[in-house]
Design a protein around this motif. Structure first.
Motif, PDB file in Angstrom:
ATOM      1  N   PHE A  88      -8.587  -7.057   2.845  1.00 20.16           N
ATOM      2  CA  PHE A  88      -8.594  -6.051   3.908  1.00 20.16           C
ATOM      3  C   PHE A  88      -9.640  -4.960   3.662  1.00 20.16           C
ATOM      4  CE2 PHE A  88      -4.459  -7.907   3.339  1.00 20.16           C
ATOM      5  CZ  PHE A  88      -4.032  -8.194   4.628  1.00 20.16           C
ATOM      6  N   ASN A  92      -5.298  -2.415   0.845  1.00 19.79           N
ATOM      7  CA  ASN A  92      -3.862  -2.607   1.013  1.00 19.79           C
ATOM      8  C   ASN A  92      -3.156  -3.065  -0.265  1.00 19.79           C
ATOM      9  OD1 ASN A  92      -4.466  -1.928   3.579  1.00 19.79           O
ATOM     10  ND2 ASN A  92      -4.014  -3.902   4.483  1.00 19.79           N
ATOM     11  N   LEU A  94      -0.533  -2.335  -3.404  1.00 19.45           N
ATOM     12  CA  LEU A  94       0.665  -1.512  -3.561  1.00 19.45           C
ATOM     13  C   LEU A  94       0.406  -0.462  -4.638  1.00 19.45           C
ATOM     14  CD1 LEU A  94       1.785  -4.275  -2.299  1.00 19.45           C
ATOM     15  CD2 LEU A  94       3.983  -3.341  -2.989  1.00 19.45           C
ATOM     16  N   ALA A 140      -4.753   3.561  -7.904  1.00 25.28           N
ATOM     17  CA  ALA A 140      -5.348   4.892  -7.701  1.00 25.28           C
ATOM     18  C   ALA A 140      -6.372   5.229  -8.786  1.00 25.28           C
ATOM     19  CB  ALA A 140      -4.249   5.951  -7.666  1.00 25.28           C
TER      20      ALA A 140
ATOM     21  N   GLY B 122      -0.821  -1.042   6.484  1.00 25.53           N
ATOM     22  CA  GLY B 122      -1.639  -2.111   5.901  1.00 25.53           C
ATOM     23  C   GLY B 122      -0.917  -2.820   4.771  1.00 25.53           C
ATOM     24  N   ILE B 123      -0.086  -2.064   4.035  1.00 27.67           N
ATOM     25  CA  ILE B 123       0.640  -2.673   2.919  1.00 27.67           C
ATOM     26  C   ILE B 123       1.684  -3.655   3.442  1.00 27.67           C
ATOM     27  CG2 ILE B 123       2.366  -2.127   1.150  1.00 27.67           C
ATOM     28  CD1 ILE B 123       0.531   0.217   0.391  1.00 27.67           C
ATOM     29  N   GLU B 125       1.434  -5.239   6.273  1.00 28.51           N
ATOM     30  CA  GLU B 125       0.643  -6.364   6.791  1.00 28.51           C
ATOM     31  C   GLU B 125       0.208  -7.290   5.645  1.00 28.51           C
ATOM     32  OE1 GLU B 125      -3.228  -5.617   8.559  1.00 28.51           O
ATOM     33  OE2 GLU B 125      -2.644  -6.866  10.248  1.00 28.51           O
ATOM     34  N   ALA B 126      -0.261  -6.690   4.552  1.00 25.78           N
ATOM     35  CA  ALA B 126      -0.721  -7.491   3.416  1.00 25.78           C
ATOM     36  C   ALA B 126       0.443  -8.305   2.844  1.00 25.78           C
ATOM     37  CB  ALA B 126      -1.319  -6.596   2.343  1.00 25.78           C
ATOM     38  N   THR B 127       1.623  -7.693   2.772  1.00 28.52           N
ATOM     39  CA  THR B 127       2.784  -8.386   2.225  1.00 28.52           C
ATOM     40  C   THR B 127       3.199  -9.529   3.151  1.00 28.52           C
ATOM     41  OG1 THR B 127       3.429  -6.215   1.411  1.00 28.52           O
ATOM     42  CG2 THR B 127       5.003  -7.972   1.113  1.00 28.52           C
ATOM     43  N   GLN B 128       3.115  -9.273   4.461  1.00 26.52           N
ATOM     44  CA  GLN B 128       3.394 -10.348   5.428  1.00 26.52           C
ATOM     45  C   GLN B 128       2.417 -11.496   5.245  1.00 26.52           C
ATOM     46  OE1 GLN B 128       3.200  -7.966   9.069  1.00 26.52           O
ATOM     47  NE2 GLN B 128       5.040  -9.017   9.753  1.00 26.52           N
ATOM     48  N   ALA B 129       1.140 -11.124   5.053  1.00 28.45           N
ATOM     49  CA  ALA B 129       0.092 -12.150   4.930  1.00 28.45           C
ATOM     50  C   ALA B 129       0.302 -13.003   3.680  1.00 28.45           C
ATOM     51  CB  ALA B 129      -1.280 -11.503   4.910  1.00 28.45           C
ATOM     52  N   MET B 130       1.028 -12.461   2.682  1.00 30.48           N
ATOM     53  CA  MET B 130       1.312 -13.244   1.471  1.00 30.48           C
ATOM     54  C   MET B 130       2.446 -14.239   1.712  1.00 30.48           C
ATOM     55  SD  MET B 130       1.478 -10.406  -1.510  1.00 30.48           S
ATOM     56  CE  MET B 130       0.501  -8.935  -1.320  1.00 30.48           C
ATOM     57  N   GLN B 136      12.044  -9.587   1.537  1.00 32.76           N
ATOM     58  CA  GLN B 136      11.074  -9.306   0.465  1.00 32.76           C
ATOM     59  C   GLN B 136      10.179  -8.126   0.829  1.00 32.76           C
ATOM     60  OE1 GLN B 136       9.384 -13.266   0.170  1.00 32.76           O
ATOM     61  NE2 GLN B 136      10.305 -13.560  -1.841  1.00 32.76           N
ATOM     62  N   ARG B 140      10.491  -5.582  -1.953  1.00 36.00           N
ATOM     63  CA  ARG B 140       9.365  -5.697  -2.883  1.00 36.00           C
ATOM     64  C   ARG B 140       8.198  -4.786  -2.520  1.00 36.00           C
ATOM     65  NH1 ARG B 140       9.414 -10.562  -5.641  1.00 36.00           N
ATOM     66  NH2 ARG B 140      11.526 -11.362  -5.756  1.00 36.00           N
ATOM     67  N   ALA B 141       8.162  -4.347  -1.249  1.00 36.66           N
ATOM     68  CA  ALA B 141       7.010  -3.531  -0.850  1.00 36.66           C
ATOM     69  C   ALA B 141       7.424  -2.154  -0.322  1.00 36.66           C
ATOM     70  CB  ALA B 141       6.174  -4.267   0.196  1.00 36.66           C
ATOM     71  N   PRO B 144       9.761   0.137  -2.932  1.00 35.73           N
ATOM     72  CA  PRO B 144       8.990   0.624  -4.095  1.00 35.73           C
ATOM     73  C   PRO B 144       7.875   1.597  -3.694  1.00 35.73           C
ATOM     74  CG  PRO B 144       9.247  -1.755  -4.219  1.00 35.73           C
ATOM     75  CD  PRO B 144       9.769  -1.332  -2.888  1.00 35.73           C
ATOM     76  N   GLU B 145       7.209   1.326  -2.565  1.00 34.33           N
ATOM     77  CA  GLU B 145       6.123   2.210  -2.150  1.00 34.33           C
ATOM     78  C   GLU B 145       6.645   3.573  -1.706  1.00 34.33           C
ATOM     79  OE1 GLU B 145       2.435   1.679  -1.924  1.00 34.33           O
ATOM     80  OE2 GLU B 145       3.330   0.541  -3.552  1.00 34.33           O
ATOM     81  N   ARG B 220       2.040   7.417  -7.936  1.00 34.98           N
ATOM     82  CA  ARG B 220       0.858   6.770  -8.509  1.00 34.98           C
ATOM     83  C   ARG B 220      -0.375   7.068  -7.681  1.00 34.98           C
ATOM     84  NH1 ARG B 220       3.348   5.791 -13.058  1.00 34.98           N
ATOM     85  NH2 ARG B 220       5.045   4.296 -12.877  1.00 34.98           N
ATOM     86  N   LYS B 221      -0.237   7.957  -6.699  1.00 33.49           N
ATOM     87  CA  LYS B 221      -1.384   8.161  -5.812  1.00 33.49           C
ATOM     88  C   LYS B 221      -2.311   9.227  -6.351  1.00 33.49           C
ATOM     89  CE  LYS B 221       0.166   6.179  -1.567  1.00 33.49           C
ATOM     90  NZ  LYS B 221       0.824   6.339  -0.310  1.00 33.49           N
TER      91      LYS B 221
END
Lengths: 335, 221
Positions: A88, A92, A94, A140, B122-123, B125-130, B136, B140-141, B144-145, B220-221
């Motif tokens: 992407f 994207n 985590l 990050a 986007g996160i 979407e990315a998890t769906q794409a996996m 899950q 899993r996404a 935790p996020e 973690r950002k």
């Protein structure tokens, strides 16, 4: 490998159908790097997301690797998506997981490998993208280029045959863009990975793609081999993209050339012909003088090409044109 | 100094502190257990989210808004029959927990919904794409996020619950707030008032700094 038959997509807005993609046919071969280029809103992002059904098609049939994607139920769709990689524009990743956890995530979700096997595969992948040392960092703490490498490693975790790239380099600086494109080209070569990428930069297409489709207002307006489309653009949208890439303003150039005497022509060389000493030969044989008004010599993927705009004066101009026509170049007489 | 505090029954204060802590712990536990799923459901049913169910979203929203618009003191009294049914008593710590949970859950659910909305689309979407299932994606996404946001939500809710427990004295629940009202206010024992206020203040400070520290630890950002 990927076949679209009359696939279209419309969004419902206030009870009305707004078409995002008009019925389109597309065929992408195995091991090909296929580019979709278009401005934002042209429908390229929709088209890409139809391939793994992040968007549901309104009609038509999509067949990927022999499987009718449009007919899959939700369980089948999940299995299918596990065999397709995607990266992407904004990576994207985590943010709550380390690099290694991010890369291993598709394998964990699939639930087929043991923890040890996953750790081993993650190591392999991180080596492959050159990030073995960053395994325990969080996203990050990485640069943009590194994040996209993690994205690529994650997309490759389940060893897919196809990689979808959604503006994968648009958020990166030019140097990093080059590195990421190089990595994609390597993966295509070494793993035989089929890559479908969307972009709004002709430069990206020129550097890695074998074939390209140009999209405008929900339609594919032109498609073909990159060299063909890039050197001889037919549709106005394609011409605009090529001009943007060359940073040439056609109108301004036209005005400039108005004061130049003689015949003006454009030569396009491809492959070995690019390096042949053609101009001197023609000048000696026909006695014309030439001046180079504009020109560019570069590469399309691995093939060198050159494009020169010349003004010819004196001598036997018709003989010169005949010489050019006989040689291995494409000739256009502009004036 | 000794003379000022000489009328204080420290045993009573200890008991009241314990009651407050029990009410807080018990109600916070049930608030999180009920509010977290409710918040996740609210988020998922929201416009353009995974379930996108306008009807269910409107219904849940209405429920949450109605409960949130009731002043807690009214809720305490209105809830008495239900509390009796649930715990067998409307008095004491056990009698206070159902109304505390009913008051805090909708509030907490809204905070959870907001924390989940902060997660980048986007996160998901990315998890769906996996090839992730909805379950899950959530476990899993999404969760935790959103963890730092959810911890912050728990902190705010805990502090709100501390102030709610102070009102629970109305239904005979005990606790520091009850002590402050009965002794400090009704019997003009300013010393008791002072001690309870300081204890509540310390409790709130402690909760806040604990929450802040956890948020920091998981960010973690």
């Amino acid at each position: 490998m990927i076949e679209l038959h009359q696939v279209h997509k419309a969004y419902q807005v206030n009870g009305r159908d707004i078409p995002a993609l008009h019925p389109c046919d597309l065929h992408i071969g195995r091991g090909e790097v296929f580019g979709l280029i278009g401005h934002s809103g042209a429908g390229k992002s929709t088209l890409l997301r139809l391939l793994n059904r992040l968007e549901q098609p309104s009609g038509g049939r999509i067949v990927i690797d022999g499987e009718d994607v449009t007919a899959l139920d939700s369980q089948g769709l999940r299995r299918f998506r596990q065999r397709l990689g995607m990266i992407f524009q904004h990576f994207n990743l985590l943010s709550s997981k380390t690099v290694a956890e991010n890369v291993g995530m598709p394998l964990q979700l699939a639930g087929e490998l043991s923890r040890r096997a996953i750790a081993q595969r993650v190591d392999e992948l991180l080596q492959r993208v050159g990030l073995a040392e960053q395994a325990h960092k969080y996203p990050a703490q990485l640069s943009g280029g590194q994040k996209q490498r993690v994205g690529i490693a994650r997309a490759l975790a389940t060893a897919p045959k196809i990689l979808l790239c959604d503006e994968a380099t648009s958020a990166l600086d030019p140097q990093t863009t080059g590195q990421v494109l190089q990595l994609l080209a390597e993966l295509n070569r070494e793993l035989g990975l089929t890559i479908v990428l969307i972009t709004h930069e002709m430069d990206v297409i020129r550097r890695v793609c074998d074939r390209v489709a140009v999209m405008d207002a929900g339609r594919i307006v032109e498609q073909g081999a990159v060299a063909q489309v890039f050197l001889h653009p037919q549709h106005p949208t394609t011409q605009r993209f090529v001009q943007e890439d060359e940073a040439v303003d056609a109108d301004a150039q036209h005005a400039d050339f108005a004061h130049v005497p003689g015949r003006i022509l454009r030569l396009t060389f491809q492959g070995e012909a690019t390096y042949a000493p053609l101009l001197g030969q023609v000048a000696r044989r026909s006695g014309v003088d030439y001046s180079i008004l504009a020109g560019r010599i570069d590469r399309i993927k691995d093939v060198p090409y050159g494009q020169l705009t010349l003004a010819l004066t004196g001598g036997d101009i018709d003989a010169a044109l005949a010489c050019f026509q006989a040689a291995d170049v494409h000739l256009e007489v502009l004036r | 100094m000794d003379a000022f505090f000489s009328h204080i029954d420290w045993y009573e204060i200890g008991l009241a502190s314990l009651d407050t802590l029990l009410m807080l712990g018990g109600s916070l536990l049930f608030t999180v257990l009920l509010g977290l799923p409710l918040g996740v459901l609210l988020f998922l049913c929201g416009p353009r989210q995974l379930f996108d169910n306008r009807g269910l979203y409107a219904l849940l929203s209405l429920l949450v808004n109605v409960l949130r618009s009731l002043p807690f003191i009214i809720l305490l009294i209105v809830m008495i029959p239900l509390t009796l049914l649930l715990t067998g008593t409307s008095l004491g710590v056990a009698g206070a927990i159902p109304p505390l949970v009913a008051g805090a859950t909708p509030f907490f659910a809204r905070l959870v919904e907001t924390a989940l909305r902060e997660v980048d689309r986007g996160i998901i979407e990315a998890t769906q794409a996996m090839g992730a299932s909805t379950r899950q994606i959530i476990f899993r996404a999404l969760l935790p996020e959103a963890r730092p946001g959810i911890i912050a939500a728990i902190t705010v809710t805990a502090i709100t619950l501390v102030s709610y427990t102070a009102m629970a004295g109305v239904v005979g629940a005990g606790g520091l707030g009850d002590l402050a009202i009965r002794f400090g206010y009704q019997r003009f024992q300013t010393d008791v008032m002072l001690v309870t206020v300081v204890l509540m203040l310390l409790l709130v400070q402690l909760l806040q700094s604990l929450g802040d520290r956890l948020v920091q630890h998981y960010s973690r950002k």
